[in-house]
Design a protein around this motif. Sequence first.
Motif, short mmCIF file in Angstrom:
data_model
loop_
_atom_site.label_atom_id
_atom_site.label_comp_id
_atom_site.label_asym_id
_atom_site.label_seq_id
_atom_site.Cartn_x
_atom_site.Cartn_y
_atom_site.Cartn_z
N TYR A 1 39.68 78.77 -49.17
CA TYR A 1 40.34 79.86 -48.46
C TYR A 1 41.19 79.26 -47.34
O TYR A 1 40.77 78.34 -46.64
N LEU A 2 42.38 79.81 -47.17
CA LEU A 2 43.26 79.43 -46.07
C LEU A 2 43.54 80.67 -45.23
O LEU A 2 43.55 81.79 -45.77
N PRO A 3 43.80 80.53 -43.94
CA PRO A 3 44.10 81.71 -43.13
C PRO A 3 45.25 82.56 -43.69
O PRO A 3 45.24 83.78 -43.55
N SER A 4 46.17 81.94 -44.38
CA SER A 4 47.28 82.69 -44.98
C SER A 4 46.83 83.59 -46.14
O SER A 4 47.59 84.44 -46.60
N ASP A 5 45.59 83.43 -46.59
CA ASP A 5 45.03 84.26 -47.66
C ASP A 5 44.42 85.56 -47.15
O ASP A 5 43.98 86.39 -47.93
N ARG A 6 44.36 85.73 -45.84
CA ARG A 6 43.62 86.85 -45.24
C ARG A 6 44.07 88.21 -45.78
O ARG A 6 43.24 89.04 -46.16
N ALA A 7 45.35 88.48 -45.83
CA ALA A 7 45.83 89.79 -46.30
C ALA A 7 45.46 90.02 -47.76
O ALA A 7 45.02 91.12 -48.13
N ALA A 8 45.61 89.00 -48.59
CA ALA A 8 45.26 89.15 -50.01
C ALA A 8 43.76 89.36 -50.18
O ALA A 8 43.33 90.15 -51.03
N LEU A 9 42.95 88.67 -49.37
CA LEU A 9 41.51 88.84 -49.46
C LEU A 9 41.10 90.24 -49.00
O LEU A 9 40.25 90.88 -49.64
N ALA A 10 41.70 90.73 -47.94
CA ALA A 10 41.41 92.10 -47.49
C ALA A 10 41.80 93.10 -48.57
O ALA A 10 41.02 94.02 -48.87
N ALA A 11 42.96 92.93 -49.19
CA ALA A 11 43.39 93.84 -50.27
C ALA A 11 42.44 93.76 -51.46
O ALA A 11 42.13 94.78 -52.09
N PHE A 12 41.96 92.55 -51.77
CA PHE A 12 40.99 92.36 -52.86
C PHE A 12 39.75 93.23 -52.60
O PHE A 12 39.30 93.96 -53.47
N TYR A 13 39.23 93.17 -51.39
CA TYR A 13 38.02 93.93 -51.08
C TYR A 13 38.29 95.42 -50.95
O TYR A 13 37.43 96.24 -51.30
N GLU A 14 39.45 95.81 -50.49
CA GLU A 14 39.76 97.23 -50.38
C GLU A 14 39.86 97.87 -51.76
O GLU A 14 39.56 99.05 -51.93
N GLY A 15 40.24 97.10 -52.79
CA GLY A 15 40.32 97.62 -54.15
C GLY A 15 39.11 97.28 -55.01
O GLY A 15 39.10 97.56 -56.20
N PHE A 16 38.10 96.70 -54.41
CA PHE A 16 36.93 96.24 -55.16
C PHE A 16 36.13 97.42 -55.70
O PHE A 16 35.92 98.41 -55.02
N GLU A 17 35.71 97.31 -56.94
CA GLU A 17 34.87 98.33 -57.58
C GLU A 17 33.66 97.66 -58.21
O GLU A 17 33.79 96.58 -58.75
#
Length: 175
Positions: free
Chosen positions: A33-49
């Motif tokens: 993980y890199l700090p630049s991944d933060r937005a993509a990781l947040a979006a991943f969890y917001e759409g997690f099912e």
Amino acid sequence: MPAVSIHLPDHPEDPTVVVRHDEVGEPFTVRAYLPSDRAALAAFYEGFEPQRSAQGLPPRGPDRVARWLDTVLPHGIHLIASRGERLIGHALVVPLDRPGVAEYAVFLHQAERGKGVGTELNRVAIDFARTRGFQRLWLSVEPHNRAAVRSYEKVGFRYRPATIYSSEAEMTLDL
């Protein structure tokens, strides 16, 4: 596709990108993980099912996801799995109070489950934990989540006997 090497700042000798293949031979990458991944990781969890599927994780809602990521990301090893630019998984190895022991968790996008991606991500995370000096991984899993249990067992995790029939079983792996 050749593996590209990038390095974690505090352990420059650890390669942090590997290419793996799912059960049908489709490639995906696992990297630190890199700090630049933060937005993509947040979006991943917001759409997690399904939401709050593993002991209440991931949390529900963007604000709760952000607070949770603020809590876990500064500690331990975080790996992300991706296909191209699409983030498909996150593995966490977070140190516990006991020296050499870390809690392990893995989250996989619903479209990637049942393809062997989680098992391969587990293998990579275990290798990273071992090279970082951890001696044991611990996790909690709902026993009815048979796919997760099978994946953990394939890479060597075993039930802690006293927990096998509880609503949240514990598994450990000696590295």
